[in-house]
Design an enzyme around this catalytic site. Structure first.
Site, PDB file in Angstrom:
ATOM      1  CD  GLN A  69       3.194   8.002  -1.296  1.00 23.59           C
ATOM      2  OE1 GLN A  69       2.171   7.418  -0.973  1.00 23.59           O
ATOM      3  NE2 GLN A  69       4.085   8.448  -0.426  1.00 23.59           N
ATOM      4  NE  ARG A 121      -1.748   1.437   3.755  1.00 24.30           N
ATOM      5  CZ  ARG A 121      -1.142   2.560   4.138  1.00 24.30           C
ATOM      6  NH1 ARG A 121      -1.254   3.653   3.443  1.00 24.30           N
ATOM      7  NH2 ARG A 121      -0.399   2.569   5.230  1.00 24.30           N
ATOM      8  CB  VAL A 122       1.847   3.906  -2.067  1.00 21.28           C
ATOM      9  CG1 VAL A 122       3.122   3.075  -2.196  1.00 21.28           C
ATOM     10  CG2 VAL A 122       0.988   3.750  -3.303  1.00 21.28           C
ATOM     11  CB  SER A 123      -0.335   7.482   1.557  1.00 24.74           C
ATOM     12  OG  SER A 123       0.061   6.719   2.668  1.00 24.74           O
ATOM     13  NE  ARG A 124      -0.093  12.629  -0.273  1.00 26.93           N
ATOM     14  CZ  ARG A 124       0.894  12.635   0.613  1.00 26.93           C
ATOM     15  NH1 ARG A 124       2.036  12.065   0.328  1.00 26.93           N
ATOM     16  NH2 ARG A 124       0.744  13.228   1.777  1.00 26.93           N
TER      17      ARG A 124
END
Length: 188
Positions: A16, A10-13
């Site tokens: 990314q 998982r990345v937040s944006r």
């Protein structure tokens, strides 16, 4: 019954790049077909690929994650989710950057106790880091405003013919697409 090993990154944006996490999962033996990736904040569990993963997991499966904060940022949320995954779904979890959180080894009482203790400490640290990030961000914004710095995207200057084109468009004489072309806004 065959048990599967799943990976979750998982990345937040959206901007990314998750490739480092995915490659790390593949290096640790997770088949790329069984790696789920979200580009969503970890503030809650409302993430499409994570929901798909939760529905796919079966008793005896293994979930591999790069780090504990991939599950979430909130202490209680991480603890609750860990309990759901390990006790209700009865799966094992491997946290790549924290081997003490590998539930596939040391399945005795002491091993479980150590895993639970380390999990609680790391979850607390993840939440504290999130709190510190928000605090630093708020302080930075306040300082920027105090120094009269403009925040956000730079303003695009209004085209000289805007009023004329706007009136023509509002009267229905031209389409919005044609108005954009007249204003030179088609390629922004």
């Amino acid at each position: 019954m065959t048990h599967r090993t799943y990976g979750y990154a998982r990345v937040s944006r959206k901007q990314q790049n998750e490739s480092r996490q995915v490659q790390n999962l593949i290096t640790h033996g997770v088949d790329e077909r069984f790696i789920m990736v979200d580009k969503e904040s970890g503030k809650d569990l409302d993430r499409p690929q994570y929901e798909l993963l939760r529905n796919a997991l079966r008793n005896g499966d293994i979930l591999v994650i790069p780090s504990i904060d991939r599950l979430g940022r909130n202490y209680n949320q991480i603890i609750q989710e860990w309990g759901y995954l390990t006790k209700e779904l009865v799966i094992d979890i491997q946290v790549l950057d924290m081997p003490l959180l590998d539930t596939t080894v040391n399945k005795d009482l002491l091993g479980s106790f150590i895993s639970d203790l380390v999990l609680q400490i790391l979850s607390y640290v993840a939440e504290q880091e999130r709190t510190f990030i928000k605090k630093r961000q708020t302080e930075g914004i306040a300082l920027a405003k105090q120094n009269s710095k403009r925040l956000g995207r730079p303003k695009i200057p209004q085209p000289k013919n805007f009023e004329e084109v706007h009136i023509t468009w509002k009267n229905g004489s031209i389409s919005s697409k044609h108005a954009q072309e007249l204003l030179g806004l088609r390629n922004l």
